[in-house]
Enzyme design. Structure first.
Site, mmCIF file in Angstrom:
data_model
loop_
_atom_site.group_PDB
_atom_site.id
_atom_site.type_symbol
_atom_site.label_atom_id
_atom_site.label_comp_id
_atom_site.label_asym_id
_atom_site.label_seq_id
_atom_site.Cartn_x
_atom_site.Cartn_y
_atom_site.Cartn_z
ATOM 1 N N GLU A 4 -0.547 -2.255 4.971
ATOM 2 C CA GLU A 4 0.356 -2.221 6.136
ATOM 3 C C GLU A 4 0.207 -0.925 6.911
ATOM 4 O OE1 GLU A 4 3.328 -1.065 8.660
ATOM 5 O OE2 GLU A 4 3.357 -0.179 6.666
ATOM 6 N N GLU A 5 0.000 0.179 6.173
ATOM 7 C CA GLU A 5 -0.058 1.493 6.835
ATOM 8 C C GLU A 5 -1.327 1.643 7.677
ATOM 9 O OE1 GLU A 5 2.437 3.462 6.799
ATOM 10 O OE2 GLU A 5 3.559 3.091 4.963
ATOM 11 N N HIS A 52 7.600 8.681 4.546
ATOM 12 C CA HIS A 52 6.347 9.437 4.704
ATOM 13 C C HIS A 52 6.529 10.929 4.416
ATOM 14 C CE1 HIS A 52 4.149 6.159 7.297
ATOM 15 N NE2 HIS A 52 4.984 5.641 6.413
ATOM 16 N N ASP A 77 0.804 -1.228 0.000
ATOM 17 C CA ASP A 77 0.000 0.000 0.000
ATOM 18 C C ASP A 77 0.840 1.282 0.000
ATOM 19 O OD1 ASP A 77 0.728 -0.932 2.585
ATOM 20 O OD2 ASP A 77 -0.730 0.396 3.534
HETATM 21 NI NI NI Z 1 6.523 1.109 5.384
#
Ligand code: NI
Length: 403
Positions: A148-149, A375, A91
């Site tokens: 995962e996020e 991020h 993702d």
């Molecule tokens: Ni990651």
């Protein structure tokens, strides 16, 4: 630390490296294509179609739509043996990309800002290589995991049975890591990443005039005491040898300088490594809030969520990954064990079910400006790490599935 990976004088001329190096252009092409089409957790439609199409092309058995968008593939060696799983997350994040590169995200407001495009590519490259070289004893299960996020795709995949039939003996996975330079890897046994828990709390007092406090219950005063008292959990309840964090990240209350606020809202996150703390923080945080509210005659509502358990690596599998990474990186100095982070990862659900090792592969290159943190809207990594990742996984299979 400078990479020695591309230095011809130190290249290992075993058959594995040159063949994987020859895949480099392909790997970069897949990664850039994935990078242009980022998708959020459980919406990885194009991504899983791309993965499935490649697996189909290479004649690899696979199943799609596991835990919504997950894909699982099986590669049999030419002899029987143990089963090793290799996991990639798929993702992206709700971030507007600020890099000006030809492969910039084409999906407005979405970006592969954590390197999961690289993880998919590395694991695809590994699958391709293994499908062409089945001279290992055992089975490799390839797991492409959604979300995962958040809210987390690993647990639903485990619940869907991806570690069964054939039963997985061990699992490995990696995260490209811009906290480490290209040419290094972070490998350690035991705790690597922290448990992630979150809480939201509303304190209900009694509003009123700012000049007549005796007729009110000031939710700001009560909530402020809660924030301060929560700091004592790490400072005074947790063994100082252990690591833990309690952060209140949000605090909202009040409307005017002369009005006592009726309610105050806060939210926070909790991190720790030791799984023995399992339910401790949830209980202790509620005790603190309840005690303070009671002493002031206030009420509270608490929503506490345990999201991911800590990422705990198995000693034997971490040793295997470390020895393999040393071969690929060609320097024991390039293997860093001091790489724990209070960040979280839902790889932990796989590692709770079977022994395994999750590790970091250094991917920053400051000279090329590829060292923004994960991020960040300008996150990018050195693509040289792609073939290094493939080589590490292939050599893990070679070692774990020894004839
Ligand atoms: Ni990651």
């Amino acid at each position: 630390m400078v990479s020695t990976f591309a230095n011809p004088s130190t290249i290992d001329f075993s058959r594995i490296r040159p063949e994987i190096q020859a895949l480099h252009t392909q790997l970069v092409e897949w990664r850039r294509r994935l990078h242009q089409h980022p998708e959020l957790g459980f919406c990885e439609q194009l991504t899983s179609e791309f993965v499935a199409q490649k697996l189909q092309e290479w004649g690899i058995d696979h199943q799609t739509q596991i835990a919504k968008t997950g894909v699982v593939a099986i590669i049999q060696g030419d002899r029987l043996g143990r089963v090793l799983a290799i996991r990639a997350d798929m993702d992206a994040l709700p971030i507007q990309e600020e890099n000006e590169v030809p492969y910039k995200s084409q999906h407005d407001g979405l970006m592969h800002a954590c390197g999961h495009d690289g993880h998919i590519t590395i694991v695809l490259g590994t699958a391709y290589y293994l499908s062409q070289h089945r001279d290992f004893a055992g089975t490799v299960k390839i797991i492409f995991q959604p979300a995962e996020e958040g809210p987390g795709g690993a647990q639903p995949m485990v619940e869907a049975g991806v570690l069964k039939n054939p039963d997985v003996d061990a699992i490995v996975g990696l995260h490209l890591w811009n906290q480490l330079p290209l040419g290094t890897a972070g490998v350690r046994s035991g705790a690597l990443m922290a448990a992630v828990e979150t809480f939201r709390c509303t304190i209900f007092g009694k509003g009123g005039h700012g000049a007549i406090p005796q007729q009110t219950i000031d939710s700001i005063v009560v909530a402020s005491q809660v924030v301060n008292a929560l700091q004592t959990i790490v400072a005074r309840n947790i063994d100082p040898i252990e690591s833990a964090v309690v952060t209140v990240g949000e605090f909202h209350a009040g409307t005017a300088c002369n009005v006592i606020a009726d309610t105050a809202r806060m939210s926070g996150t909790v991190r720790y490594f030791n799984p023995n703390y399992g339910d401790y923080f949830a209980q202790r945080i509620e005790q603190v809030i309840a005690g303070i509210c009671q002493s002031h005659g206030a009420r509270y509502e608490l929503d506490y969520q345990k999201l991911y358990p800590p990422v705990i690596n198995d000693v034997a599998i971490a040793d295997l990954v470390r020895s393999v990474a040393e071969t690929v990186i060609e320097s024991p100095l390039g293997i860093v064990s001091n790489c724990q982070t209070m960040g979280g990862e839902d790889m932990s659900f796989f590692l709770q079910a079977v022994p395994g090792c999750y590790f970091f592969l250094g991917s920053a290159n400051a000279r090329k400006g590829l060292d923004f943190p994960h991020h960040h809207p300008r996150f990018d990594f050195d693509e040289t790490a792609l073939s290094m990742g493939v080589e590490i996984f292939v050599r893990c299979v070679e070692k774990f599935c020894k004839p």
